[in-house]
Enzyme design. Structure first.
Site, PDB file in Angstrom:
ATOM      1  N   ASP A   1       0.847  -1.209   0.000  1.00 46.88           N
ATOM      2  CA  ASP A   1       0.000   0.000   0.000  1.00 46.88           C
ATOM      3  C   ASP A   1       0.881   1.259   0.000  1.00 46.88           C
ATOM      4  O   ASP A   1       0.387   2.378  -0.144  1.00 46.88           O
ATOM      5  CB  ASP A   1      -1.000  -0.001   1.157  1.00 46.88           C
TER       6      ASP A   1
ATOM      7  N   ASP B   1      -1.068  -6.408  -0.566  1.00 52.29           N
ATOM      8  CA  ASP B   1      -1.183  -5.727   0.727  1.00 52.29           C
ATOM      9  C   ASP B   1      -2.642  -5.330   0.964  1.00 52.29           C
ATOM     10  O   ASP B   1      -3.255  -4.676   0.106  1.00 52.29           O
ATOM     11  CB  ASP B   1      -0.301  -4.468   0.689  1.00 52.29           C
TER      12      ASP B   1
ATOM     13  N   LYS C   1      -0.977  -9.542   2.848  1.00 50.16           N
ATOM     14  CA  LYS C   1      -0.299  -9.044   4.063  1.00 50.16           C
ATOM     15  C   LYS C   1      -1.277  -8.155   4.817  1.00 50.16           C
ATOM     16  O   LYS C   1      -2.006  -7.366   4.199  1.00 50.16           O
ATOM     17  CB  LYS C   1       0.968  -8.265   3.707  1.00 50.16           C
TER      18      LYS C   1
ATOM     19  N   GLU D   1      -1.553  -5.603   8.262  1.00 48.73           N
ATOM     20  CA  GLU D   1      -0.843  -4.863   9.317  1.00 48.73           C
ATOM     21  C   GLU D   1      -1.526  -5.066  10.667  1.00 48.73           C
ATOM     22  O   GLU D   1      -2.764  -5.076  10.738  1.00 48.73           O
ATOM     23  CB  GLU D   1      -0.832  -3.356   9.008  1.00 48.73           C
TER      24      GLU D   1
ATOM     25  N   GLU E   1       8.768  -3.890  11.003  1.00 46.15           N
ATOM     26  CA  GLU E   1       9.236  -2.603  10.463  1.00 46.15           C
ATOM     27  C   GLU E   1       9.593  -1.634  11.588  1.00 46.15           C
ATOM     28  O   GLU E   1       8.872  -1.527  12.595  1.00 46.15           O
ATOM     29  CB  GLU E   1       8.105  -1.982   9.606  1.00 46.15           C
TER      30      GLU E   1
END
Ligand code: KIV
Length: 285
Positions: free
Chosen positions: A48, A87, A116, A118, A185
């Protein structure tokens, strides 16, 4: 034998068990997917981050599932060897389990082989539902850009012992929920190493130090096309921005100086046509 990278080839790929570090790079279109594939990376993340890197937004919150599917499809059309990760954008996995699974399926139908998501503990229910629909999932903890408003910006996470332990617990929770890998991250290197040691699935770091099971960077950072600012964790391997400016500037100069097109770039008028136009012996204007 197919050189396509699959989820089973990635899961269990731990450096501590002798595996080579995994390489993931973002890509958002067919040409960059072809480059990443030819360069031999393991995974392409259609991130993204496209919102900021390509579409000119200030954060990643502006892209929708349709936007992401559009870019996943462009990458998939290049038929690259690396595993394609779609994403899940902000608000695509926050409202209901049904919506979440449908949105994940949209990215799979666009050409991703996995998605993926978050976030840590709060996202477990949605991740389990996506997995139950036979869609492999990668987690993402630490600095999660979709939480920028809560975090007060793109800030390094896990800066104290409590937060490091919380992030380790989040990675373990994602593993238990069925994630086959986790992106970590923006954490100090010791946190990156401890998270990597704590789980049996690969940890892919970005700004998480050298002791993870792999590294991911944004394509435009690697090739030097994004030249406005350079986070500490980025290493630029090329000068694509400068190279492209030079190419377009040379084209501009050649056109203005009547150096382009030259004879080799011109479809010549054959004699029969010139004659039919009454211009035999002279060049048509
Ligand atoms: O969207 C993205 O590019 C990402 C990477 C920074 C991991 O999530």
């Amino acid at each position: 034998m197919s050189s396509k990278v699959t989820v089973p080839k990635i899961e269990g790929s731990k450096v501590r068990n002798g595996a080579d570090p995994l390489v993931m790079v973002t890509a958002y279109d067919a040409p960059s997917a072809r480059v990443a594939s030819e360069a031999g990376v393991d995974m392409i993340l259609v991130g993204d981050s496209v919102a900021m890197v390509v579409l000119g937004y200030d954060d990643t919150l502006q892209v929708t599932v349709d936007d992401m599917a559009h870019h996943v499809a462009a990458v998939a059309r290049a038929n690259p060897d690396p595993l394609i990760i779609g994403d899940m954008p902000w608000m695509s996995f926050h409202v209901s389990v049904e919506e979440t699974v449908r949105n994940a399926a949209t990215l799979i139908r666009a050409g991703a082989q996995c998605v993926k998501v978050e976030g840590g503990r709060k996202r477990i229910k949605m991740i389990e539902a996506i997995r139950a629909a036979e869609i492999p999932v990668i987690g993402h903890v630490g600095l999660t850009p979709q939480s920028a408003n809560v975090m007060g910006g793109f800030k390094i996470q896990a800066r104290d012992a409590h937060d490091v332990r919380r992030t380790i617990a989040a990675a373990k929770g994602l593993q238990a929920a069925g994630c086959f890998a986790v992106v970590v991250e923006g954490v100090p290197d010791l946190a990156g190493e401890m998270i990597t040691d704590a789980v049996d699935i690969p940890i892919i770091g970005i700004g998480a130090g050298a002791n993870t099971d792999g590294q991911v960077l944004v394509y435009h950072d690697v090739i030097g096309l994004e030249n406005r600012f350079k986070p500490r964790f980025v290493r630029r391997y090329g000068t694509a921005y400068e190279d492209q400016v030079a190419s377009i500037a040379q084209f501009t100069a050649d056109v203005r100086e009547r150096n382009f097109p030259g004879p080799d770039e011109t479809y010549k008028t054959n004699e029969a046509l010139a004659e039919a136009l009454g211009l035999y012996g002279s060049q048509p204007k």
